[in-house]
Scaffold this active site. Structure first.
Site, PDB file in Angstrom:
ATOM      1  N   TYR A 159       0.841  -1.213   0.000  1.00  0.00           N
ATOM      2  CA  TYR A 159       0.000   0.000   0.000  1.00  0.00           C
ATOM      3  C   TYR A 159       0.875   1.261   0.000  1.00  0.00           C
ATOM      4  CZ  TYR A 159      -3.822   3.104   1.528  1.00  0.00           C
ATOM      5  OH  TYR A 159      -4.758   4.111   1.617  1.00  0.00           O
ATOM      6  N   LYS A 163       1.046   4.123  -2.925  1.00  0.00           N
ATOM      7  CA  LYS A 163       0.686   5.521  -2.666  1.00  0.00           C
ATOM      8  C   LYS A 163       1.885   6.458  -2.887  1.00  0.00           C
ATOM      9  CE  LYS A 163      -3.658   4.849  -1.661  1.00  0.00           C
ATOM     10  NZ  LYS A 163      -4.702   5.328  -2.587  1.00  0.00           N
TER      11      LYS A 163
HETATM   12  P1  NAP Z   1     -13.523   2.240   0.925  1.00  0.00           P
HETATM   13  O1  NAP Z   1     -14.521   2.788   1.880  1.00  0.00           O
HETATM   14  O2  NAP Z   1     -13.021   0.850   1.114  1.00  0.00           O
HETATM   15  O3  NAP Z   1     -14.109   2.400  -0.572  1.00  0.00           O
HETATM   16  C1  NAP Z   1     -13.327   1.974  -1.652  1.00  0.00           C
HETATM   17  C2  NAP Z   1     -14.013   2.356  -2.945  1.00  0.00           C
HETATM   18  O4  NAP Z   1     -13.173   1.921  -4.021  1.00  0.00           O
HETATM   19  C3  NAP Z   1     -15.357   1.685  -3.132  1.00  0.00           C
HETATM   20  O5  NAP Z   1     -16.239   2.567  -3.774  1.00  0.00           O
HETATM   21  C4  NAP Z   1     -15.021   0.519  -4.045  1.00  0.00           C
HETATM   22  O6  NAP Z   1     -16.071   0.084  -4.880  1.00  0.00           O
HETATM   23  C5  NAP Z   1     -13.946   1.125  -4.904  1.00  0.00           C
HETATM   24  N1  NAP Z   1     -13.125   0.117  -5.571  1.00  0.00           N
HETATM   25  C6  NAP Z   1     -12.456  -0.916  -5.007  1.00  0.00           C
HETATM   26  N2  NAP Z   1     -11.838  -1.636  -5.954  1.00  0.00           N
HETATM   27  C7  NAP Z   1     -12.141  -1.042  -7.143  1.00  0.00           C
HETATM   28  C8  NAP Z   1     -11.800  -1.308  -8.481  1.00  0.00           C
HETATM   29  N3  NAP Z   1     -11.011  -2.341  -8.811  1.00  0.00           N
HETATM   30  N4  NAP Z   1     -12.311  -0.520  -9.459  1.00  0.00           N
HETATM   31  C9  NAP Z   1     -13.128   0.525  -9.142  1.00  0.00           C
HETATM   32  N5  NAP Z   1     -13.472   0.839  -7.883  1.00  0.00           N
HETATM   33  C10 NAP Z   1     -12.980   0.055  -6.899  1.00  0.00           C
HETATM   34  O7  NAP Z   1     -12.205   3.142   0.896  1.00  0.00           O
HETATM   35  P2  NAP Z   1     -11.956   4.653   1.381  1.00  0.00           P
HETATM   36  O8  NAP Z   1     -11.487   4.598   2.771  1.00  0.00           O
HETATM   37  O9  NAP Z   1     -13.096   5.508   1.000  1.00  0.00           O
HETATM   38  O10 NAP Z   1     -10.680   5.002   0.482  1.00  0.00           O
HETATM   39  C11 NAP Z   1     -10.770   5.749  -0.722  1.00  0.00           C
HETATM   40  C12 NAP Z   1      -9.366   6.138  -1.147  1.00  0.00           C
HETATM   41  O11 NAP Z   1      -8.760   6.907  -0.111  1.00  0.00           O
HETATM   42  C13 NAP Z   1      -8.428   4.957  -1.401  1.00  0.00           C
HETATM   43  O12 NAP Z   1      -7.569   5.249  -2.478  1.00  0.00           O
HETATM   44  C14 NAP Z   1      -7.644   4.872  -0.116  1.00  0.00           C
HETATM   45  O13 NAP Z   1      -6.400   4.255  -0.302  1.00  0.00           O
HETATM   46  C15 NAP Z   1      -7.513   6.328   0.235  1.00  0.00           C
HETATM   47  N6  NAP Z   1      -7.237   6.564   1.645  1.00  0.00           N
HETATM   48  C16 NAP Z   1      -8.104   6.198   2.617  1.00  0.00           C
HETATM   49  C17 NAP Z   1      -7.790   6.451   3.951  1.00  0.00           C
HETATM   50  C18 NAP Z   1      -8.713   6.091   5.078  1.00  0.00           C
HETATM   51  O14 NAP Z   1      -8.293   6.256   6.244  1.00  0.00           O
HETATM   52  N7  NAP Z   1      -9.925   5.610   4.845  1.00  0.00           N
HETATM   53  C19 NAP Z   1      -6.573   7.072   4.278  1.00  0.00           C
HETATM   54  C20 NAP Z   1      -5.708   7.435   3.253  1.00  0.00           C
HETATM   55  C21 NAP Z   1      -6.052   7.180   1.941  1.00  0.00           C
HETATM   56  P3  NAP Z   1     -17.068  -1.138  -4.432  1.00  0.00           P
HETATM   57  O15 NAP Z   1     -17.947  -0.539  -3.364  1.00  0.00           O
HETATM   58  O16 NAP Z   1     -17.787  -1.486  -5.649  1.00  0.00           O
HETATM   59  O17 NAP Z   1     -16.195  -2.200  -3.884  1.00  0.00           O
END
Ligand code: NAP
Length: 250
Positions: A159, A163
Site C-alpha cells: 500500500y 501511494k
Molecule cells: P472504501 O470505503 O473501502 O471504498 C473503496 C471504494 O473503491 C469503493 O467505492 C469501491 O467500490 C472502490 N473500488 C475498489 N476496488 C475497485 C476497483 N477495482 N475498481 C473501481 N473501484 C474500486 O475506501 P476509502 O477509505 O473511502 O478510500 C478511498 C481512497 O482513499 C483509497 O484510495 C484509499 O487508499 C484512500 N485513503 C483512505 C484512507 C482512510 O483512512 N480511509 C486514508 C488514506 C487514503 P465497491 O464498493 O464497488 O467495492
C-alpha cells in the site's frame, strides 16, 4: 441544493464512488452543480444510492461499473462517459484497496493486486482522460494518495509503495500537462472513518494524531472540491495536500 452556476455543464468522473471518501467527493461535486459519474467495482446498490441521493437534491449523476485496474475496462469507462456527457472536466482517482501483511510473508498476489489498482489504475484513468482534457485545454485531476505513502507503515509495504508511486505519477503528469491548462494534484488523507479503517485499533493511532480524532470523508471531500473547482486552485499543480489532523508534518 443544486442551482445553475458556473459548473453546470461540467462533468466529473470519480472512481470508487460507491462508498467512503469517493462517495463524499461525488456528493460534494454534485452539490456544486457538476454532473458526476459514480464509478464502482462491485457495490451496484450503494452506487445507485449515491446517484439517487444526488438526483433527489436536483443534481445530475449516473453510475458506471468498471474495475479501474483493468485497461480495457478503463478505456470503456472513459468512452462511455464521453459518449454520454461529451466531456470530462474533473477526474478524481480515488478507488483503492489494502491487502496488509508483513513484507516477509506478503503474498506476491497481494503485492500485485494493490499496485495494480492503487497505482496502475491511476495511470490508466489519467492516460484515458488526457486526450479529451488536452483538447479542451482544461482539466483538473486529483489523485487520492495517503500519508502512508509519505511515511511508510509496517504491514503495508504494498500500500505504501502504491501511494508513494502515485506521488511521483502526480508530479510527472503535472509537468507534462501544465502547458495545456490541466492541473494534477494529490490529496493525502491520514486516518479517515470509512470501511477501509473500520477494523483498525484506533486507540493506538489516536495518540499519534495531534488533532486527536480520525477525519471524516467530508473533510477529505472539502480539500478535493477546493483543488477541483476553486478558481484559487488554478495556480496549484503537482502538490500534495495532507488531510491528516497533523499526523505527518515537515
Ligand atoms: P472504501 O470505503 O473501502 O471504498 C473503496 C471504494 O473503491 C469503493 O467505492 C469501491 O467500490 C472502490 N473500488 C475498489 N476496488 C475497485 C476497483 N477495482 N475498481 C473501481 N473501484 C474500486 O475506501 P476509502 O477509505 O473511502 O478510500 C478511498 C481512497 O482513499 C483509497 O484510495 C484509499 O487508499 C484512500 N485513503 C483512505 C484512507 C482512510 O483512512 N480511509 C486514508 C488514506 C487514503 P465497491 O464498493 O464497488 O467495492
Amino acid at each position: 441544493m443544486t442551482s445553475s452556476n458556473q459548473f453546470t455543464g461540467k462533468t466529473a468522473l470519480v472512481t470508487g464512488a460507491s462508498r467512503g471518501i469517493g462517495k463524499a467527493v461525488a456528493l460534494s461535486l454534485a452539490k456544486e452543480g457538476l454532473e458526476v459519474v459514480v464509478n464502482y467495482a462491485n457495490s451496484s446498490e450503494e452506487a445507485e444510492q449515491v446517484v439517487s441521493t444526488i438526483k433527489s437534491s436536483g443534481g445530475r449523476a449516473y453510475s458506471i461499473q468498471a474495475n479501474v485496474a483493468e485497461e480495457n475496462e478503463v478505456n470503456n469507462l472513459v468512452s462511455s462517459v464521453l459518449s454520454k456527457s461529451s466531456r470530462i472536466d474533473v477526474l478524481i482517482n480515488n478507488a483503492g484497496i489494502t491487502r496488509d501483511g508483513l513484507l516477509m510473508r506478503m503474498k506476491t498476489e497481494d503485492w500485485k493486486s494493490v499496485l495494480n489498482l492503487n497505482l496502475s489504475g491511476v495511470f490508466l484513468c489519467t492516460r484515458a482522460v488526457a486526450r479529451p482534457m488536452l483538447k479542451q485545454r482544461a482539466g483538473r485531476v486529483i489523485n487520492i494518495t495517503s500519508v502512508v505513502g509519505l511515511m511508510g507503515n509496517a504491514g503495508q509495504a504494498n500500500y505504501a509503495a502504491s501511494k508513494a508511486g502515485v506521488l511521483g505519477l502526480t508530479k510527472s503528469a503535472a509537468k507534462e500537462f501544465a502547458s495545456r491548462g490541466i492541473t494534477v494534484n494529490a490529496v493525502a488523507p491520514g486516518f479517515i472513518s470509512t470501511d477501509m479503517t473500520k477494523d483498525i485499533d484506533s486507540e493506538k493511532i489516536l495518540s499519534a494524531i495531534p488533532l486527536g480524532t480520525f477525519g471524516t470523508p467530508e473533510q477529505v471531500a472539502g480539500a478535493v472540491r477546493f483543488l477541483a473547482l476553486d478558481p484559487a486552485a488554478a495556480y496549484i499543480t503537482g502538490q500534495v495536500l495532507q488531510i491528516d489532523g497533523g499526523m505527518v508534518m515537515g
